[in-house]
Scaffold this active site. Structure first.
Site, PDB file in Angstrom:
ATOM      1  N   LYS A   1       0.813  -1.221   0.000  1.00 24.96           N
ATOM      2  CA  LYS A   1       0.000   0.000   0.000  1.00 24.96           C
ATOM      3  C   LYS A   1       0.850   1.277   0.000  1.00 24.96           C
ATOM      4  O   LYS A   1       2.058   1.240   0.269  1.00 24.96           O
ATOM      5  CB  LYS A   1      -0.996  -0.030   1.162  1.00 24.96           C
ATOM      6  CG  LYS A   1      -2.142  -1.014   0.810  1.00 24.96           C
ATOM      7  CD  LYS A   1      -3.303  -0.977   1.755  1.00 24.96           C
ATOM      8  CE  LYS A   1      -4.406  -1.908   1.233  1.00 24.96           C
ATOM      9  NZ  LYS A   1      -5.505  -2.082   2.228  1.00 24.96           N
TER      10      LYS A   1
ATOM     11  N   ARG B   1      -3.145 -10.381   4.752  1.00 27.62           N
ATOM     12  CA  ARG B   1      -3.566 -10.396   3.336  1.00 27.62           C
ATOM     13  C   ARG B   1      -2.457  -9.766   2.515  1.00 27.62           C
ATOM     14  O   ARG B   1      -2.205  -8.563   2.611  1.00 27.62           O
ATOM     15  CB  ARG B   1      -4.854  -9.605   3.184  1.00 27.62           C
ATOM     16  CG  ARG B   1      -5.402  -9.572   1.769  1.00 27.62           C
ATOM     17  CD  ARG B   1      -6.663  -8.717   1.675  1.00 27.62           C
ATOM     18  NE  ARG B   1      -7.169  -8.687   0.300  1.00 27.62           N
ATOM     19  CZ  ARG B   1      -6.689  -7.858  -0.636  1.00 27.62           C
ATOM     20  NH1 ARG B   1      -5.706  -6.984  -0.332  1.00 27.62           N
ATOM     21  NH2 ARG B   1      -7.198  -7.877  -1.857  1.00 27.62           N
TER      22      ARG B   1
HETATM   23  N1  LIG Z   1      -9.957  -7.389   4.277  1.00 31.84           N
HETATM   24  C1  LIG Z   1      -9.344  -6.571   3.395  1.00 31.84           C
HETATM   25  N2  LIG Z   1      -9.621  -6.653   2.081  1.00 31.84           N
HETATM   26  C2  LIG Z   1      -8.997  -5.825   1.199  1.00 31.84           C
HETATM   27  N3  LIG Z   1      -9.298  -5.895  -0.138  1.00 31.84           N
HETATM   28  C3  LIG Z   1      -8.688  -5.055  -1.018  1.00 31.84           C
HETATM   29  C4  LIG Z   1      -7.727  -4.140  -0.564  1.00 31.84           C
HETATM   30  C5  LIG Z   1      -7.059  -3.236  -1.535  1.00 31.84           C
HETATM   31  O1  LIG Z   1      -7.604  -3.531  -2.799  1.00 31.84           O
HETATM   32  P1  LIG Z   1      -6.942  -3.039  -4.147  1.00 31.84           P
HETATM   33  O2  LIG Z   1      -6.576  -1.626  -3.922  1.00 31.84           O
HETATM   34  O3  LIG Z   1      -7.851  -3.388  -5.248  1.00 31.84           O
HETATM   35  O4  LIG Z   1      -5.616  -3.807  -4.309  1.00 31.84           O
HETATM   36  P2  LIG Z   1      -5.261  -5.310  -3.931  1.00 31.84           P
HETATM   37  O5  LIG Z   1      -6.540  -6.110  -4.077  1.00 31.84           O
HETATM   38  O6  LIG Z   1      -4.200  -5.676  -4.926  1.00 31.84           O
HETATM   39  O7  LIG Z   1      -4.789  -5.258  -2.501  1.00 31.84           O
HETATM   40  N4  LIG Z   1      -7.407  -4.041   0.742  1.00 31.84           N
HETATM   41  C6  LIG Z   1      -8.029  -4.877   1.648  1.00 31.84           C
HETATM   42  C7  LIG Z   1      -7.755  -4.819   3.065  1.00 31.84           C
HETATM   43  O8  LIG Z   1      -6.944  -4.005   3.537  1.00 31.84           O
HETATM   44  N5  LIG Z   1      -8.420  -5.675   3.882  1.00 31.84           N
END
Ligand SMILES: Nc1nc2ncc(COP(=O)(O)OP(=O)(O)O)nc2c(=O)[nH]1
Length: 289
Positions: A230, A265
């Protein structure tokens, strides 16, 4: 004794080692590998072959696969239900017999299709805020659910996030989400909580949460952290390209492990699994040598 004035059922809940989630004991940190079936997810630029990605992450040691079809990074546009289903159902179907699969979706119709394809858990970044049909669906399906905290929607959540006290405000919001899930018939031992790094938070808010993330154990649920690749890692670590952020991801992951965070994750499963093995060996003389 010190436990005299604790109600028996509370004492039971606090002292019963959690059976874990998806049949995975939580006596050690668990790694959730990220499979993005999305053309625009920030970290991998293009559309990964989701199934190949799933196999690779399992080979690297992932305990769970989190499969999503809608990027929720700041500014991301919403994906239509049928498109989101078309993206994740084939991937879920292809790997569901290899490992527990979590479906990363805010929509009940997508969750229903994902469960039908073999998903064993739902990961809702809106914490049931987005779709009122999600809680009843998860209750009916009897599967675990991760309820994440987000302030606002991806389209605008980073415009000007504000809190009185981010640690306590996120705690209270998560507690409300847990109570709403319990009211819908989802038992607390099927709920995982997640403070939602980057979801309506400034860098200062994210760091405040990371410094005291053990606070969220007070909710009585396993805690999941999603910090992988992130922006805060890019900014503080000096890694412009998200693909270069594995070291920073591992550092923050181990800091969270030191505070008892159970589920992580991540994109870079191999690096995190290796780091966790060494962490366990150094910090736990009982670890298998
Ligand atoms: N439980 C949980 N789920 C999540 N899903 C997506 C993303 C971020 O999504 P995106 O920005 O699409 O990127 P990526 O899926 O590659 O992490 N962050 C979280 C998180 O921090 N916690």
């Amino acid at each position: 004794s010190v436990t005299d004035d604790i109600p028996a059922e509370v004492l039971e809940r606090l002292t019963t080692p959690r059976a874990g989630i998806l049949g995975l004991p939580l006596d050690r940190p668990r790694v959730m590998g990220i499979v993005n079936a999305t053309p625009d997810s920030f970290s991998d630029g293009g559309r990964y072959e989701a199934v190949a990605q799933g196999h690779r992450l399992l080979d690297e040691g992932a305990d769970i696969l989190d499969i999503g079809g809608e990027s929720t990074r700041p500014g991301a546009a919403e994906v239509a239900v049928d498109e989101e289903i078309a993206r994740i159902v084939p991937a879920i179907r292809a790997v569901a017999d290899l490992a527990p699969v979590s479906a990363d979706t805010r929509k009940a119709a997508v969750a229903r299709a994902a469960l039908g394809a073999g998903a064993a858990m739902i990961n809702d970044v809106s914490g049931f805020d987005f779709d009122a049909a999600m809680a009843p669906l998860v209750a009916e399906a009897g599967v675990p659910v991760c309820l994440m905290h987000a302030q606002g929607l991806p389209e605008t959540m980073q415009d000007d996030p504000r809190y009185d006290n981010v640690l306590l405000d996120v705690y209270d919001a998560l507690e409300a989400r847990v109570r709403r899930a319990e009211a819908a018939g989802i038992s607390r031992d099927r709920i995982i909580v997640d403070p939602g790094i980057g979801f309506g938070k400034t860098q200062a808010h994210n760091l405040a949460i990371l410094r005291r993330i053990s606070l969220y154990h007070g909710l009585g649920c396993p805690v999941l952290l999603g910090v992988s690749r992130k922006r805060l890692i890019g900014t503080l670590g000096g890694a412009e390209d998200p693909a270069d952020r594995a070291p920073g991801t591992l550092a923050v992951t181990l800091a969270a492990v030191a505070q008892g965070v159970q589920v992580h994750r991540v994109h870079d499963v191999g690096a995190v699994v290796q780091g966790l093995r060494l962490w366990q060996a150094v910090n736990n003389e009982k670890a298998e040598q």
